[in-house]
Design a protein around this motif. Structure first.
Motif, PDB file in Angstrom:
ATOM      1  N   LEU A 155       0.831  -1.197   0.000  1.00 44.07           N
ATOM      2  CA  LEU A 155       0.000   0.000   0.000  1.00 44.07           C
ATOM      3  C   LEU A 155       0.865   1.247   0.000  1.00 44.07           C
ATOM      4  O   LEU A 155       2.087   1.173   0.158  1.00 44.07           O
ATOM      5  CB  LEU A 155      -0.924   0.007   1.228  1.00 44.07           C
ATOM      6  N   THR A 156       0.224   2.394  -0.186  1.00 43.62           N
ATOM      7  CA  THR A 156       0.894   3.684  -0.083  1.00 43.62           C
ATOM      8  C   THR A 156       0.530   4.331   1.250  1.00 43.62           C
ATOM      9  O   THR A 156      -0.654   4.462   1.571  1.00 43.62           O
ATOM     10  CB  THR A 156       0.485   4.615  -1.246  1.00 43.62           C
ATOM     11  N   VAL A 157       1.554   4.709   1.986  1.00 42.61           N
ATOM     12  CA  VAL A 157       1.349   5.406   3.250  1.00 42.61           C
ATOM     13  C   VAL A 157       1.416   6.898   2.974  1.00 42.61           C
ATOM     14  O   VAL A 157       2.433   7.404   2.480  1.00 42.61           O
ATOM     15  CB  VAL A 157       2.410   4.997   4.288  1.00 42.61           C
ATOM     16  N   THR A 158       0.339   7.620   3.256  1.00 41.15           N
ATOM     17  CA  THR A 158       0.261   9.057   3.000  1.00 41.15           C
ATOM     18  C   THR A 158       0.167   9.811   4.322  1.00 41.15           C
ATOM     19  O   THR A 158      -0.764   9.586   5.107  1.00 41.15           O
ATOM     20  CB  THR A 158      -0.946   9.399   2.116  1.00 41.15           C
ATOM     21  N   GLY A 159       1.146  10.682   4.551  1.00 45.39           N
ATOM     22  CA  GLY A 159       1.114  11.550   5.716  1.00 45.39           C
ATOM     23  C   GLY A 159       0.564  12.905   5.341  1.00 45.39           C
ATOM     24  O   GLY A 159       0.941  13.476   4.311  1.00 45.39           O
ATOM     25  N   TYR A 160      -0.351  13.433   6.140  1.00 42.55           N
ATOM     26  CA  TYR A 160      -0.963  14.728   5.837  1.00 42.55           C
ATOM     27  C   TYR A 160      -0.938  15.599   7.088  1.00 42.55           C
ATOM     28  O   TYR A 160      -0.753  15.106   8.212  1.00 42.55           O
ATOM     29  CB  TYR A 160      -2.412  14.537   5.346  1.00 42.55           C
ATOM     30  N   SER A 161      -1.137  16.876   6.912  1.00 42.68           N
ATOM     31  CA  SER A 161      -1.137  17.806   8.026  1.00 42.68           C
ATOM     32  C   SER A 161      -2.433  17.664   8.816  1.00 42.68           C
ATOM     33  O   SER A 161      -3.532  17.848   8.270  1.00 42.68           O
ATOM     34  CB  SER A 161      -0.985  19.235   7.525  1.00 42.68           C
ATOM     35  N   THR A 162      -2.315  17.340  10.087  1.00 44.06           N
ATOM     36  CA  THR A 162      -3.515  17.147  10.907  1.00 44.06           C
ATOM     37  C   THR A 162      -4.228  18.456  11.232  1.00 44.06           C
ATOM     38  O   THR A 162      -5.286  18.445  11.863  1.00 44.06           O
ATOM     39  CB  THR A 162      -3.149  16.427  12.211  1.00 44.06           C
ATOM     40  N   ASP A 163      -3.661  19.586  10.782  1.00 41.87           N
ATOM     41  CA  ASP A 163      -4.388  20.848  10.911  1.00 41.87           C
ATOM     42  C   ASP A 163      -5.708  20.801  10.148  1.00 41.87           C
ATOM     43  O   ASP A 163      -6.619  21.591  10.403  1.00 41.87           O
ATOM     44  CB  ASP A 163      -3.540  22.013  10.393  1.00 41.87           C
ATOM     45  N   LEU A 164      -5.803  19.854   9.185  1.00 45.75           N
ATOM     46  CA  LEU A 164      -7.017  19.736   8.378  1.00 45.75           C
ATOM     47  C   LEU A 164      -8.080  18.869   9.030  1.00 45.75           C
ATOM     48  O   LEU A 164      -9.169  18.724   8.487  1.00 45.75           O
ATOM     49  CB  LEU A 164      -6.666  19.127   7.006  1.00 45.75           C
ATOM     50  N   ASN A 165      -7.767  18.275  10.169  1.00 43.48           N
ATOM     51  CA  ASN A 165      -8.685  17.299  10.748  1.00 43.48           C
ATOM     52  C   ASN A 165     -10.100  17.840  10.949  1.00 43.48           C
ATOM     53  O   ASN A 165     -11.092  17.154  10.685  1.00 43.48           O
ATOM     54  CB  ASN A 165      -8.136  16.783  12.085  1.00 43.48           C
ATOM     55  N   GLU A 166     -10.187  19.063  11.420  1.00 39.96           N
ATOM     56  CA  GLU A 166     -11.508  19.616  11.673  1.00 39.96           C
ATOM     57  C   GLU A 166     -12.295  19.779  10.376  1.00 39.96           C
ATOM     58  O   GLU A 166     -13.498  19.499  10.317  1.00 39.96           O
ATOM     59  CB  GLU A 166     -11.384  20.960  12.392  1.00 39.96           C
ATOM     60  N   ALA A 167     -11.578  20.182   9.296  1.00 38.66           N
ATOM     61  CA  ALA A 167     -12.263  20.429   8.027  1.00 38.66           C
ATOM     62  C   ALA A 167     -12.672  19.135   7.328  1.00 38.66           C
ATOM     63  O   ALA A 167     -13.663  19.116   6.595  1.00 38.66           O
ATOM     64  CB  ALA A 167     -11.357  21.251   7.102  1.00 38.66           C
ATOM     65  N   ILE A 168     -11.914  18.059   7.564  1.00 39.77           N
ATOM     66  CA  ILE A 168     -12.196  16.811   6.835  1.00 39.77           C
ATOM     67  C   ILE A 168     -12.657  15.696   7.775  1.00 39.77           C
ATOM     68  O   ILE A 168     -12.566  14.515   7.431  1.00 39.77           O
ATOM     69  CB  ILE A 168     -10.953  16.344   6.047  1.00 39.77           C
ATOM     70  N   SER A 169     -13.147  16.053   8.946  1.00 40.25           N
ATOM     71  CA  SER A 169     -13.575  15.044   9.913  1.00 40.25           C
ATOM     72  C   SER A 169     -14.680  14.156   9.351  1.00 40.25           C
ATOM     73  O   SER A 169     -14.845  13.018   9.780  1.00 40.25           O
ATOM     74  CB  SER A 169     -14.048  15.724  11.200  1.00 40.25           C
ATOM     75  N   ARG A 170     -15.439  14.663   8.372  1.00 46.60           N
ATOM     76  CA  ARG A 170     -16.520  13.902   7.755  1.00 46.60           C
ATOM     77  C   ARG A 170     -16.009  12.637   7.067  1.00 46.60           C
ATOM     78  O   ARG A 170     -16.783  11.699   6.814  1.00 46.60           O
ATOM     79  CB  ARG A 170     -17.234  14.760   6.718  1.00 46.60           C
ATOM     80  N   LEU A 171     -14.706  12.591   6.743  1.00 49.47           N
ATOM     81  CA  LEU A 171     -14.177  11.446   6.013  1.00 49.47           C
ATOM     82  C   LEU A 171     -14.191  10.177   6.851  1.00 49.47           C
ATOM     83  O   LEU A 171     -14.248   9.069   6.314  1.00 49.47           O
ATOM     84  CB  LEU A 171     -12.750  11.730   5.531  1.00 49.47           C
ATOM     85  N   ALA A 172     -14.102  10.291   8.155  1.00 48.70           N
ATOM     86  CA  ALA A 172     -14.064   9.120   9.028  1.00 48.70           C
ATOM     87  C   ALA A 172     -15.489   8.640   9.282  1.00 48.70           C
ATOM     88  O   ALA A 172     -16.228   9.212  10.095  1.00 48.70           O
ATOM     89  CB  ALA A 172     -13.360   9.451  10.334  1.00 48.70           C
TER      90      ALA A 172
END
Length: 833
Positions: free
Chosen positions: A120-137
Motif C-alpha cells: 500500500l501507499t502510506v500518506t502523511g498529511y497535516s492534521t491541521d485539516l482534521n476539523e475540516a475533513i472530519s466527515r471522512l471518518a
C-alpha cells in the motif's frame, strides 16, 4: 422480334439498398464468417473507446487526494522525489494561494490480522485539516499529530481483517512499525488517489521513512482564478518543482490505462483487417457465383455501373448491419473491461459514458473496413465487359514481369534499411516483406505444381490444374502472409526472452537476494551479514532520477546505487561496452556511471562521455565508464553508493549475498528470512528460484505469442474453408465426370487434399524465408520502442512449429470440402452442368 432489347429499369437508391439487404439475407451463410469478424472488430473498438473514456473520467474526477481539496498540485520535477518543507512553505507564500496542503506518500508493505499482507501507499498529511475533513471518518476518528495512529479506507480494512482499535504493522526504514487503527473511511469519499492509500499524520510518515522535513506534494487552492494563478506564478516556483494540474491523471494507473487502450485498439485494427480480407473473399466468391445472372443482365442492357451499385449496396448493408450489432455488443465488452480494470486496481466501477464521436468512430471504421473488402469486387463488376461475363473470361491478370516489378517495389524499403537507419523505414520494410510474401506465394505454387514424380493421379491432376489457372492464389497469398508475420512475431518475442534470460542470469545471479518495499537503514545489512553461511553482502538502493546526455535531452530513469567493491563479487551486468574486471574497477575509482546501451545510443553518450544525473534539487556530473544490455531493468542506470547518497537517496532496498563454501543457498535463504521475519513485505529468494521464476514467465511470453499465431491461423483457416467449399461447389461437374469414368471417392477427395498440401508447401517456402527477415526488422522495431538492445536469432523450432500448424490447419480446413467432393452424385452433377 427485331430491334433493341428493352433497357433495364433504373432503381432508386432506397430500392437499391433494399435489394442489397435482400441479397445479403439470401446469401447469409456465405457471409457468416466475414460478418462475425467485422462485428467482433467493431465491438472491441467501441468497447475500448467507452472504457478508456469512463475510467479516465473517473481518474480525473477524483485525482485530488483527501477528497479533492486542491485545484493544482506542486511536485518535484523528478518523479517520486521529495520536496524540502522550506520549498513547500515558499510555494504557500506565493500571491493568490488560499490554502497549501503538504503530503508525504511512500510505498510500504502492510500486515494486518492473521498474517494478511498488502502493498500500500502510506500518506502523511497535516492534521491541521482534521476539523475540516472530519466527515471522512465514517467510523472512529482521524489520526492525531505525531501519533502512531492510522486511518484506513474500509476496503483495505476488510482486506487486512482489522477494524477500529486493532493494530497493523508496516515496513519502515528501521524495520517493523506498529500503528493503531483509529478510523475507517468510505473509499468513495476519498478520491481516486486515496485508493490503495492509508493515512497517518505528516510527522509520523516522515519518521517512518526517515525523511525529516520533507514532503512529496503540495496541493493548492486559490483565492482567485486558478487559470490566472497558473499563468502568472508557474514560473515563480522554487527550482526543481513543477506544477501538476489535477485535471490530469496523476496516479500510476494512467500509463497502464493508456497502454491497455493502445493494445486493444491495435487488436481492433487487426480484427478489422482480417474482416476486410474475409469480406473480399466472400464477396468475390458471391460475384463469381452470379456470373451467369450478370451475363443475362448485361445482355439485356444493364450497365456495369448499375451492377456495381448493386454490389456496393450489398457490401454497405453488410457493413452497416455488422457495425450496428458490433456497437451494441461493445457495451458488453466495455462492461467486462471496466470490471477487469477497476477490480484489479481498487477503483470503483465507473458509470458508462457514451459520446457521439465514439459511436461515429466505431460505425465509420466498420463501414470503411467492409467497403475496403468490397472494392475489388465492385471494380471487377464495373470494368468487366459483357462478353467476358458471358464467356467466363476473367480479363487480364498480372503478368510475370508486372508481378516482378511490384515485388521489387515493395522490397525496396527493405534494401534501403541496409544503408539508412530510420524507424519509419523499418516499419515500411516490415510491411513490404509481408506484401512480397503475398505476391510471391502464387508464383511458388505454380512452380511447385511443375515438380515431377507426383505419387498419385489425384496429385498430378491437382498440379495440372494449378499450372493452368492457379485458382488457389488468394489462399496461398493469405497463408504466406500469416506464416511470415507469425515467424516474425515468434522471433521478436524470442529475442526479448533471450535478452531477459541473459540479464537475469548475470545481474540477478547472486546466491541469495533480498528486497524490501521501503529503504531500510544499515542495521539490515548487519543482520544479513551476521547470518551463518553468508560470505559477502552487498546493499543497493533504487529510486528515480532525471538523466541528461550530451545531446541535452532529458529522460526519466531509474537509479541503482551499488557498492562496486562488493556488488560485482556477487553479480555482474550483461556488458555491451565493458567487461567483468576493468569496468567495475573504473566505476569504483572514478565514481562514474554505467548506462543501458539503448539509453547511451539515444542520448549520444559513449564511454568517456560526460552526462548529468539529477534528483530533485541535487545534480551530479558523471563520466560514462561502461554500457550494458538492459531489458529487465529498462532505463536503469548504475552509480556508486556515494553518488546515490549525494543525490539524496538514503537507506537500502536490496541486498545481494554470496554463500560461503560448503553452505547451501536454500538453507542460507531460510536463515536470512528468519532473521528478517519481523519486517513486513521483505522478499528473500535464491538465484535458482529467480531463474526458475524467470524461465516460467518467459515461457508465458512465448506461449502468448504463439497463441496469437494460432488465432491468426484459425481465422485464416475459417476463410480458407469457405473458399475451398465454394471451389468444390463450382467443380461438381468435374467431379461427376471423374466418378463416371471410374474415379473412386478417395481419389476425388484426394484432389482437394492435394490442393491444400500444395498451398501449404508453397506458402511456407515463401512465408518462412521472408519471415526470418521480417523477424529481424520486427526485433529492431521492438528494441526501438522499448529502448533496449535486442539481437534476433534463428529459430528452427519456430520454423517447425509454424510449418506443422500451417499444414494441419489447411488440411483440416480441406477435410469438409474433400468429403463433399467425394460424395458428389454423378447423375445430378452432370445433369446440372
Amino acid at each position: 422480334m427485331t430491334g433493341p432489347l428493352p433497357a433495364v429499369p433504373t432503381s432508386s437508391g432506397v430500392n437499391m439498398f433494399a435489394r442489397g439487404l435482400r441479397q445479403l439475407f439470401a446469401e447469409g451463410r456465405r457471409y457468416a464468417v466475414a460478418a462475425s469478424a467485422l462485428t467482433a472488430g467493431v465491438a472491441l473498438l467501441f468497447g475500448t473507446l467507452l472504457t478508456s473514456l469512463s475510467v479516465g473520467a473517473t481518474l480525473s474526477a477524483g485525482v485530488d487526494a483527501l477528497g479533492g481539496i486542491g485545484q493544482a498540485g506542486i511536485v518535484s520535477s523528478t518523479p517520486g522525489a521529495a520536496i524540502p518543507e522550506e520549498d513547500a512553505a515558499a510555494v504557500a507564500e506565493l500571491p493568490g494561494v488560499g490554502l497549501a496542503v503538504t503530503t508525504l506518500s511512500r510505498g510500504s508493505s502492510v500486515e494486518g490480522a492473521r498474517g494478511s499482507r498488502s502493498d500500500l501507499t502510506v500518506t502523511g498529511y497535516s492534521t491541521d485539516l482534521n476539523e475540516a475533513i472530519s466527515r471522512l471518518a465514517s467510523q472512529g476518528r482521524l489520526p492525531r499529530e505525531g501519533s502512531e495512529e492510522v486511518l484506513l479506507p474500509s476496503d483495505i480494512a476488510e482486506r487486512l481483517g482489522v477494524t477500529v482499535g486493532d493494530d497493523i504493522a508496516l515496513a519502515a526504514t528501521t524495520g517493523r512499525r506498529a500503528l493503531e487503527v483509529v478510523g475507517i473511511a468510505d473509499p468513495r469519499s476519498l478520491g481516486v488517489l486515496a485508493y490503495e492509500n492509508i493515512f497517518v499524520s505528516l510527522p509520523t510518515a516522515q519518521d517512518i521513512f526517515d525523511l525529516p522535513a520533507q514532503v512529496t506534494r503540495v496541493d493548492l487552492t486559490f483565492s482567485g482564478s486558478a487559470d490566472d494563478w497558473k499563468a502568472t506564478n508557474a514560473a515563480k516556483l522554487p527550482p526543481g518543482l513543477v506544477l501538476q494540474d489535477t485535471s490530469a491523471v496523476t496516479s500510476a494507473f494512467g500509463p497502464l490505462l493508456s497502454t491497455i487502450t493502445l493494445v486493444l485498439v491495435l487488436a481492433s485494427a487487426v480484427t478489422m483487417g482480417v474482416a476486410a480480407i474475409l469480406i473480399a473473399v466472400a464477396l468475390g466468391a458471391a460475384i463469381r457465383a452470379r456470373d451467369s445472372t450478370y451475363a443475362v443482365m448485361r445482355t439485356v442492357g444493364a450497365s456495369g455501373a448499375w451492377l456495381g451499385r448493386r454490389v456496393l449496396a450489398e457490401a454497405t448493408m453488410l457493413s452497416v448491419v455488422c457495425s450496428i450489432v458490433g456497437i451494441g455488443a461493445g457495451f458488453g465488452v466495455s462492461a467486462v473491461l471496466n470490471l477487469l480494470l477497476t477490480s484489479s486496481n481498487g477503483l470503483p466501477i465507473p458509470p458508462m459514458e457514451v459520446r457521439p464521436w465514439q459511436v461515429a468512430i466505431a460505425f465509420a471504421t466498420g463501414l470503411i473496413a467492409g467497403l475496403a473488402g468490397a472494392c475489388r469486387s465492385i471494380v471487377s463488376v464495373v470494368r468487366r465487359p459483357p462478353i467476358s461475363t458471358i464467356t467466363q473470361d476473367r480479363g487480364r491478370r498480372m503478368t510475370g514481369w508486372s508481378r516482378f516489378l511490384v515485388v521489387v517495389a515493395v522490397l525496396a524499403p527493405t534494401v534501403a534499411t541496409l544503408f539508412v537507419d530510420h524507424d519509419a523505414l523499418t516499419i515500411a520494410s516490415l510491411v513490404g516483406l509481408i506484401a512480397a510474401s503475398m505476391l510471391l506465394a502464387p508464383v511458388a505454387l505454380r512452380l511447385l505444381a511443375r515438380m515431377p514424380g507426383l505419387p498419385t493421379w489425384s496429385a498430378r491432376a491437382s498440379a495440372r490444374r494449378l499450372q493452368r489457372t492457379n485458382p488457389l492464389g488468394m489462399i496461398s497469398a493469405m497463408t504466406a502472409s500469416i506464416a511470415c508475420l507469425g515467424l516474425a512475431l515468434v522471433i521478436g518475442v524470442s529475442a526479448i526472452s533471450t535478452a531477459m534470460s541473459v540479464q537475469i542470469s548475470r545481474q540477478f545471479g547472486a546466491d541469495v537476494q533480498v528486497t524490501s518495499t521501503v529503504p531500510l537503514d544499515a542495521q539490515a545489512t548487519e543482520r544479513i551479514a551476521g547470518v551463518s553461511g553468508v560470505r559477502i553482502v552487498s546493499g543497493t538502493i533504487a529510486d528515480r532520477g532525471a538523466f541528461s546526455g550530451p545531446d541535452g535531452e532529458t529522460a526519466a530513469v531509474s537509479v541503482l546505487g551499488v557498492d562496486p567493491a562488493t556488488y560485482f563479487q556477487t553479480a555482474q551486468l550483461p556488458w555491451n561496452a565493458g567487461d567483468d574486471h576493468t569496468t567495475p574497477a573504473a566505476l569504483e575509482k572514478s565514481g562514474g556511471i554505467v548506462l543501458p546501451a539503448a539509453l547511451a545510443a539515444s542520448s549520444g553518450a559513449g564511454v568517456g562521455s560526460e552526462v548529468t544525473l539529477t534528483r530533485g534539487t541535487a545534480s551530479e556530473r558523471l563520466a560514462v565508464v561502461g554500457t550494458f544490455d538492459s531489458l529487465v531493468t529498462g532505463t536503469q542506470v548504475v552509480v556508486p553508493l556515494p553518488i546515490a547518497r549525494a543525490l539524496g537517496m538514503s537507506g537500502q532496498t536490496g541486498w545481494n549475498a554470496s554463500v560461503a563454501e560448503g553452505a547451501h543457498p536454500v538453507e542460507v535463504r531460510d536463515a536470512v528470512a528468519d532473521e528478517l521475519g519481523d519486517v513486513p513485505g521483505l522478499t528473500v529468494i535464491t538465484a535458482a528460484a529467480m531463474r526458475e521464476r524467470a524461465t516460467s514467465e518467459l515461457g508465458a511470453y512465448s506461449a502468448s505469442a504463439f497463441a496469437v499465431v494460432l488465432i491468426a491461423f484459425g481465422l485464416g483457416s475459417i476463410g480458407i474453408a469457405g473458399v475451398m467449399a465454394f471451389s468444390v461447389y463450382q467443380r461438381q461437374a468435374e467431379f461427376g465426370a471423374l466418378r463416371a469414368v471410374g474415379a473412386t471417392r478417395r481419389g476425388v477427395a484426394g484432389l482437394v487434399l492435394w490442393d491444400a498440401i500444395g498451398v501449404s508447401l508453397a506458402s511456407l517456402a515463401i512465408g518462412l524465408c521472408l519471415g526470418q527477415l521480417a523477424g529481424v526488422l520486427l526485433t529492431k522495431v521492438i528494441a526501438g520502442s522499448l529502448g533496449v538492445s535486442l539481437a534476433p536469432a534463428f529459430e528452427p523450432g519456430a520454423w517447425l512449429a509454424i510449418a506443422v500448424v500451417t499444414v494441419v490447419f489447411l488440411v483440416t480446413a480441406s477435410i469438409g470440402p474433400a468429403r463433399r467432393a467425394s460424395a458428389v452424385d454423378t447423375v445430378v452433377a452432370l445433369a446440372a452442368q
